[in-house]
Scaffold this motif. Structure first.
Motif, PDB file in Angstrom:
ATOM      1  N   LYS A   3       0.816  -1.215   0.000  1.00  0.00           N
ATOM      2  CA  LYS A   3       0.000   0.000   0.000  1.00  0.00           C
ATOM      3  C   LYS A   3       0.852   1.268   0.000  1.00  0.00           C
ATOM      4  O   LYS A   3       0.327   2.375  -0.070  1.00  0.00           O
ATOM      5  CB  LYS A   3      -0.883   0.018   1.263  1.00  0.00           C
ATOM      6  N   ASP A   4       2.166   1.096   0.129  1.00  0.00           N
ATOM      7  CA  ASP A   4       3.047   2.253   0.260  1.00  0.00           C
ATOM      8  C   ASP A   4       4.396   1.881  -0.351  1.00  0.00           C
ATOM      9  O   ASP A   4       4.597   0.744  -0.763  1.00  0.00           O
ATOM     10  CB  ASP A   4       3.213   2.575   1.759  1.00  0.00           C
ATOM     11  N   SER A   5       5.323   2.846  -0.391  1.00  0.00           N
ATOM     12  CA  SER A   5       6.644   2.574  -0.967  1.00  0.00           C
ATOM     13  C   SER A   5       7.282   1.369  -0.298  1.00  0.00           C
ATOM     14  O   SER A   5       7.346   1.296   0.929  1.00  0.00           O
ATOM     15  CB  SER A   5       7.569   3.771  -0.750  1.00  0.00           C
ATOM     16  N   VAL A   6       7.776   0.434  -1.109  1.00  0.00           N
ATOM     17  CA  VAL A   6       8.487  -0.729  -0.569  1.00  0.00           C
ATOM     18  C   VAL A   6       9.913  -0.298  -0.252  1.00  0.00           C
ATOM     19  O   VAL A   6      10.653   0.121  -1.138  1.00  0.00           O
ATOM     20  CB  VAL A   6       8.465  -1.900  -1.574  1.00  0.00           C
ATOM     21  N   THR A   7      10.280  -0.378   1.027  1.00  0.00           N
ATOM     22  CA  THR A   7      11.582   0.137   1.459  1.00  0.00           C
ATOM     23  C   THR A   7      12.544  -0.968   1.859  1.00  0.00           C
ATOM     24  O   THR A   7      13.730  -0.726   2.003  1.00  0.00           O
ATOM     25  CB  THR A   7      11.409   1.089   2.656  1.00  0.00           C
ATOM     26  N   CYS A   8      12.025  -2.181   2.093  1.00  0.00           N
ATOM     27  CA  CYS A   8      12.890  -3.288   2.503  1.00  0.00           C
ATOM     28  C   CYS A   8      12.583  -4.504   1.647  1.00  0.00           C
ATOM     29  O   CYS A   8      11.426  -4.765   1.333  1.00  0.00           O
ATOM     30  CB  CYS A   8      12.622  -3.705   3.952  1.00  0.00           C
ATOM     31  N   ALA A   9      13.626  -5.240   1.295  1.00  0.00           N
ATOM     32  CA  ALA A   9      13.432  -6.509   0.591  1.00  0.00           C
ATOM     33  C   ALA A   9      14.637  -7.373   0.877  1.00  0.00           C
ATOM     34  O   ALA A   9      15.751  -6.862   1.008  1.00  0.00           O
ATOM     35  CB  ALA A   9      13.291  -6.279  -0.911  1.00  0.00           C
ATOM     36  N   GLY A  10      14.409  -8.679   1.006  1.00  0.00           N
ATOM     37  CA  GLY A  10      15.552  -9.550   1.255  1.00  0.00           C
ATOM     38  C   GLY A  10      15.195 -11.005   1.118  1.00  0.00           C
ATOM     39  O   GLY A  10      14.048 -11.407   1.347  1.00  0.00           O
ATOM     40  N   PHE A  11      16.183 -11.807   0.736  1.00  0.00           N
ATOM     41  CA  PHE A  11      16.017 -13.261   0.621  1.00  0.00           C
ATOM     42  C   PHE A  11      16.403 -13.940   1.932  1.00  0.00           C
ATOM     43  O   PHE A  11      17.335 -13.496   2.601  1.00  0.00           O
ATOM     44  CB  PHE A  11      16.920 -13.812  -0.488  1.00  0.00           C
ATOM     45  N   SER A  12      15.712 -15.035   2.257  1.00  0.00           N
ATOM     46  CA  SER A  12      16.122 -15.852   3.396  1.00  0.00           C
ATOM     47  C   SER A  12      17.489 -16.454   3.090  1.00  0.00           C
ATOM     48  O   SER A  12      17.926 -16.477   1.937  1.00  0.00           O
ATOM     49  CB  SER A  12      15.095 -16.955   3.665  1.00  0.00           C
ATOM     50  N   HIS A  13      18.157 -16.976   4.115  1.00  0.00           N
ATOM     51  CA  HIS A  13      19.545 -17.462   3.960  1.00  0.00           C
ATOM     52  C   HIS A  13      19.678 -18.503   2.855  1.00  0.00           C
ATOM     53  O   HIS A  13      20.706 -18.603   2.205  1.00  0.00           O
ATOM     54  CB  HIS A  13      20.053 -18.032   5.291  1.00  0.00           C
ATOM     55  N   ASP A  14      18.618 -19.300   2.626  1.00  0.00           N
ATOM     56  CA  ASP A  14      18.684 -20.365   1.616  1.00  0.00           C
ATOM     57  C   ASP A  14      17.910 -20.006   0.349  1.00  0.00           C
ATOM     58  O   ASP A  14      17.696 -20.858  -0.512  1.00  0.00           O
ATOM     59  CB  ASP A  14      18.146 -21.671   2.200  1.00  0.00           C
ATOM     60  N   SER A  15      17.473 -18.758   0.248  1.00  0.00           N
ATOM     61  CA  SER A  15      16.739 -18.263  -0.923  1.00  0.00           C
ATOM     62  C   SER A  15      15.398 -18.958  -1.172  1.00  0.00           C
ATOM     63  O   SER A  15      14.862 -18.888  -2.270  1.00  0.00           O
ATOM     64  CB  SER A  15      17.593 -18.349  -2.196  1.00  0.00           C
ATOM     65  N   VAL A  16      14.851 -19.619  -0.153  1.00  0.00           N
ATOM     66  CA  VAL A  16      13.521 -20.235  -0.305  1.00  0.00           C
ATOM     67  C   VAL A  16      12.439 -19.155  -0.299  1.00  0.00           C
ATOM     68  O   VAL A  16      11.477 -19.212  -1.052  1.00  0.00           O
ATOM     69  CB  VAL A  16      13.268 -21.273   0.818  1.00  0.00           C
ATOM     70  N   PHE A  17      12.633 -18.149   0.561  1.00  0.00           N
ATOM     71  CA  PHE A  17      11.636 -17.088   0.699  1.00  0.00           C
ATOM     72  C   PHE A  17      12.245 -15.728   0.351  1.00  0.00           C
ATOM     73  O   PHE A  17      13.454 -15.526   0.484  1.00  0.00           O
ATOM     74  CB  PHE A  17      11.119 -17.009   2.141  1.00  0.00           C
ATOM     75  N   VAL A  18      11.385 -14.809  -0.063  1.00  0.00           N
ATOM     76  CA  VAL A  18      11.794 -13.409  -0.175  1.00  0.00           C
ATOM     77  C   VAL A  18      10.756 -12.579   0.570  1.00  0.00           C
ATOM     78  O   VAL A  18       9.550 -12.847   0.482  1.00  0.00           O
ATOM     79  CB  VAL A  18      11.949 -12.956  -1.657  1.00  0.00           C
ATOM     80  N   ALA A  19      11.236 -11.615   1.351  1.00  0.00           N
ATOM     81  CA  ALA A  19      10.337 -10.766   2.137  1.00  0.00           C
ATOM     82  C   ALA A  19      10.382  -9.349   1.587  1.00  0.00           C
ATOM     83  O   ALA A  19      11.431  -8.871   1.162  1.00  0.00           O
ATOM     84  CB  ALA A  19      10.770 -10.758   3.600  1.00  0.00           C
ATOM     85  N   THR A  20       9.233  -8.689   1.580  1.00  0.00           N
ATOM     86  CA  THR A  20       9.162  -7.286   1.174  1.00  0.00           C
ATOM     87  C   THR A  20       8.387  -6.518   2.237  1.00  0.00           C
ATOM     88  O   THR A  20       7.411  -7.022   2.794  1.00  0.00           O
ATOM     89  CB  THR A  20       8.452  -7.132  -0.190  1.00  0.00           C
ATOM     90  N   GLY A  21       8.848  -5.305   2.530  1.00  0.00           N
ATOM     91  CA  GLY A  21       8.182  -4.503   3.550  1.00  0.00           C
ATOM     92  C   GLY A  21       7.985  -3.085   3.052  1.00  0.00           C
ATOM     93  O   GLY A  21       8.859  -2.543   2.387  1.00  0.00           O
TER      94      GLY A  21
END
Length: 303
Positions: A3-21
Motif C-alpha cells: 500500500k506504500d513505498s516498498v523500502t525493505c526486501a531480502g532473501f532468506s539465507h537459503d533463498s527459499v523465501f523473499v520478504a518485502t516490507g
C-alpha cells in the motif's frame, strides 16, 4: 499488494523465501519458486527488516520502538520492547541467538532472541548523543560497531556490553559558522562494516569521508575522500577491499591496506540509494534516484 513505498526486501539465507516490507508497515513473504505469498503481517511504520542467518526467521524494527521476530511461514511471533522511539537499525548476530538494535534516543540494546530479554543496554555516556543510523558485527560476533548522527562510531564487546573504543572523525576543514537562516553543514555516520580477513573496520560519513580503522591499535589507518556523501559501504567477503556508493552516483572500490582507490564505476545521473555485491565479488548491482538499477561487472584479472 503493498500500500506504500516498498523500502525493505531480502532473501532468506537459503533463498527459499523473499520478504518485502513497505513504509506503512505491511510485510509480505513469498515463496521464491512458486511466487506464492505465504505470509503477511502489518506493524506500525517499518524502519528495517532482516532475515536470520540460519533459519526462516524474520526480524523487523518499527517506529514505536518495538522489534518483532516471526517464524516463517507459521507466523509465531515475539516482540522486544525498546524505548518509546523508533528502532532505527538492527542486526542479528552471527550466532543467531542475539540481536543488536539501535534506537533514535541514542541507546543500543543487545537482545536474547530466545528469552526475549535484553542482555545489555548502552545509554548515557555509553550510548550515543543522537539517533543511531547503523550497526554491524564482525564475523564471529564478538565485536559490534554502532554509528550515529553524532558522528561517532563505537566499538562494543558483545559479550560484556562494554564500549571498547570510540572512533571520532577529526574534521580537517574548519567549520564556517552558519549565518542567519543557513544550516550548519551536517555530518553523520551513514554506514559501517568489518573486514573479514584483516582486523579492519570501515566507516562512511555523510561528508564523503571513508575512514578505515585498525582494530588492533584502535587508530585511524586511512582517510579516503569522496566528493559527496557516502550512502552505503560493503566489504568484499574474502579480501581487504571495501566498496562505497555515494550521492554523486558513483561506486568506488578501495584497497583498505593502502587506502588507494582501485576503480570507479559511473553511469547513474543521480545519487545511488543502495547497492549489493555478489558473493564472488564479480558483480555490483546499484539502485539510484534516477529510477534505474544498473549491473556493473567489477571482475578484474589482477583480483
Amino acid at each position: 499488494g503493498h500500500k506504500d513505498s516498498v523500502t525493505c526486501a531480502g532473501f532468506s539465507h537459503d533463498s527459499v523465501f523473499v520478504a518485502t516490507g513497505d513504509m506503512s508497515g505491511l510485510i509480505k513473504v513469498w515463496r521464491v519458486d512458486t511466487k506464492e505469498e505465504v505470509w503477511s503481517f502489518e506493524v506500525v511504520d517499518l524502519e528495517w527488516m532482516e532475515w536470520h542467518p540460519q533459519a526462516h526467521v524474520l526480524l523487523a524494527g518499527t517506529a514505536d520502538g518495538n522489534s518483532w521476530m516471526w517464524k516463517i511461514p507459521s507466523g509465531d511471533c515475539k516482540t522486544f520492547q525498546g524505548p518509546a522511539c523508533p528502532a532505527t537499525c538492527g542486526r542479528i548476530l552471527p550466532d543467531g541467538k542475539r540481536a543488536v538494535v539501535g534506537y533514535e534516543d541514542g541507546t543500543m540494546r543487545i537482545w536474547d532472541l530466545k528469552q526475549g530479554t535484553s542482555l545489555h543496554v548502552l545509554k548515557g555516556q555509553d550510548g550515543h548523543q543522537d539517533p543511531l543510523t547503523c550497526v554491524a558485527s564482525n564475523q564471529d560476533g564478538s565485536l559490534i560497531m554502532t554509528g550515529s548522527v553524532d558522528c561517532h562510531a563505537k566499538l562494543v564487546n558483545s559479550a560484556t556490553g562494554k564500549v571498547v573504543c570510540v572512533f571520532k572523525l577529526e574534521s580537517t576543514a574548519p567549520k564556517a559558522p552558519a549565518g542567519e537562516g543557513e544550516e550548519a553543514e551536517s555530518n553523520s555516520v551513514e554506514s559501517l562494516g568489518f573486514c573479514n580477513v584483516m582486523p579492519l573496520a570501515a566507516v562512511g560519513y555523510l561528508d564523503g569521508t571513508l575512514a578505515i580503522y585498525d582494530l588492533s591499535t584502535q587508530s585511524l589507518r586511512h582517510k579516503c575522500q569522496h566528493e559527496s556523501g557516502i550512502v552505503q559501504l560493503l566489504w568484499e567477503e574474502s579480501s581487504a577491499v571495501v566498496y562505497t556508493c555515494s550521492l554523486d552516483g558513483a561506486v568506488r572500490l578501495w584497497d583498505a591496506r593502502s587506502g588507494k582507490m582501485i576503480s570507479e564505476y559511473r553511469g547513474h545521473s543521480a545519487e545511488i540509494l543502495d547497492f549489493a555485491v555478489n558473493k564472488d565479488a564479480s558483480i555490483v548491482v546499484t539502485t539510484s534516484g534516477d529510477h534505474q538499477a544498473k549491473v556493473f561487472c567489477v571482475q578484474r584479472p589482477d583480483r
